[in-house]
Scaffold this motif. Structure first.
Motif, PDB file in Angstrom:
ATOM      1  N   ALA A  83      -0.644  32.186  -0.247  1.00  0.00           N
ATOM      2  CA  ALA A  83       0.235  32.304  -1.572  1.00  0.00           C
ATOM      3  C   ALA A  83       0.353  33.554  -1.229  1.00  0.00           C
ATOM      4  N   ARG A  84      -0.863  34.972  -1.567  1.00  0.00           N
ATOM      5  CA  ARG A  84      -0.212  35.652  -0.362  1.00  0.00           C
ATOM      6  C   ARG A  84       1.158  36.484   0.680  1.00  0.00           C
ATOM      7  N   GLN A  97       5.971  38.773   1.604  1.00  0.00           N
ATOM      8  CA  GLN A  97       6.696  38.554   2.571  1.00  0.00           C
ATOM      9  C   GLN A  97       8.077  39.142   1.978  1.00  0.00           C
ATOM     10  N   PRO A  98       8.647  38.973   1.312  1.00  0.00           N
ATOM     11  CA  PRO A  98       9.685  39.718   0.089  1.00  0.00           C
ATOM     12  C   PRO A  98       9.894  41.004   0.012  1.00  0.00           C
ATOM     13  N   LEU A 148       2.720  43.235  -7.079  1.00  0.00           N
ATOM     14  CA  LEU A 148       2.016  42.267  -6.585  1.00  0.00           C
ATOM     15  C   LEU A 148       0.787  41.714  -7.067  1.00  0.00           C
ATOM     16  N   ASP A 149      -0.037  43.195  -8.196  1.00  0.00           N
ATOM     17  CA  ASP A 149      -0.835  42.445  -8.995  1.00  0.00           C
ATOM     18  C   ASP A 149      -0.731  40.933  -9.852  1.00  0.00           C
ATOM     19  N   VAL A 207       1.177  32.963  -8.142  1.00  0.00           N
ATOM     20  CA  VAL A 207       1.793  32.093  -6.515  1.00  0.00           C
ATOM     21  C   VAL A 207      -0.050  31.246  -6.754  1.00  0.00           C
ATOM     22  N   ARG A 208      -0.846  31.912  -6.441  1.00  0.00           N
ATOM     23  CA  ARG A 208      -2.133  31.550  -5.703  1.00  0.00           C
ATOM     24  C   ARG A 208      -2.539  30.218  -6.943  1.00  0.00           C
ATOM     25  N   ASP A 209      -2.470  31.112  -7.756  1.00  0.00           N
ATOM     26  CA  ASP A 209      -2.937  29.584  -9.235  1.00  0.00           C
ATOM     27  C   ASP A 209      -2.012  28.272  -8.928  1.00  0.00           C
ATOM     28  N   SER A 210      -0.877  28.481  -8.442  1.00  0.00           N
ATOM     29  CA  SER A 210       0.087  27.813  -8.084  1.00  0.00           C
ATOM     30  C   SER A 210      -0.728  26.641  -6.852  1.00  0.00           C
ATOM     31  N   ALA A 211      -0.492  27.362  -5.992  1.00  0.00           N
ATOM     32  CA  ALA A 211      -1.311  26.650  -4.581  1.00  0.00           C
ATOM     33  C   ALA A 211      -2.061  26.270  -4.719  1.00  0.00           C
TER      34      ALA A 211
END
Length: 195
Positions: free
Chosen positions: A51-52, A57-58, A94-95, A101-105
């Motif tokens: 997720a990170r 990446q973008p 990022l914060d 994204v982490r929670d979705s993953a």
């Protein structure tokens, strides 16, 4: 390896489409579901790392372009302040984006990765996987990952620098030749031609 993990996750997300959700899967025994849940728990750092990477990446790609723009468009005496302001913007992004994204993953992992593990592995194989991942030897090996990568990187850079540096310089020269000299500001040519 990380690129492959991203592709696997994207593929697994595709499997979670409405078509996959409508398919009737056979009931999975509770013991097998528990083993899959344990595997997902053991793999959570990797899922969060993925997720990170997806979030960062973008930013890395954008920052390469921003660096060039700052060099070209911002006066030298203002670049440091501009860089700090941009770093603040990046940190804010990022914060804010990483937890989403982490929670979705983590939420999608059971229905994607978990479903795949349930389908492709027997209960005995899942037990073996859990035993491997919980092994003290495996944990010790994983902890050495950063040290092993650093050690190889240092030696690799030292050994290959002399051979690669001229090739990089040639590439820079070729690219600069294709791009040509910097464009003249508008009106710069007309001021020189005054009678």
């Amino acid at each position: 390896m990380l690129k492959n993990a991203v592709l696997v996750l994207l593929h697994l997300w595709a499997l979670a489409s409405p078509f996959a959700a409508n398919a009737q899967a056979p009931a999975v025994p509770a013991a097998k579901k528990e083993l899959v849940a344990k595997l997902l728990q053991l793999q959570q750092p990797g899922i969060e790392g993925l997720a990170r990477t997806l979030v960062e990446q973008p930013v890395h790609q954008m920052m390469q372009q921003v660096g060039l723009m700052v060099q070209q468009r911002v006066p030298a005496d203002k670049r440091e302040a501009m860089g700090q302001a941009i770093q603040g913007d990046v940190k804010k992004y990022l914060d804010e984006a990483f937890p989403i994204v982490r929670d979705s993953a983590v939420k999608l992992a059971p229905s994607t990765i978990g479903a795949l593990l349930e389908e492709k592995f027997s209960e005995d194989e899942l037990k073996q996987l859990v035993a491997i991942l919980e092994s003290p030897v495996q944990k010790k090996f994983q902890q050495l990952g950063g040290d092993m990568q650093r050690s190889l990187t240092e030696k690799l850079v030292a050994e290959s620098r002399a051979a690669v540096q001229p090739k990089l310089a040639a590439l820079e020269k070729a690219v600069a030749g294709r791009i040509g000299p910097p464009a003249k500001p508008a009106g710069a040519g007309s001021a020189a031609k005054k009678p």
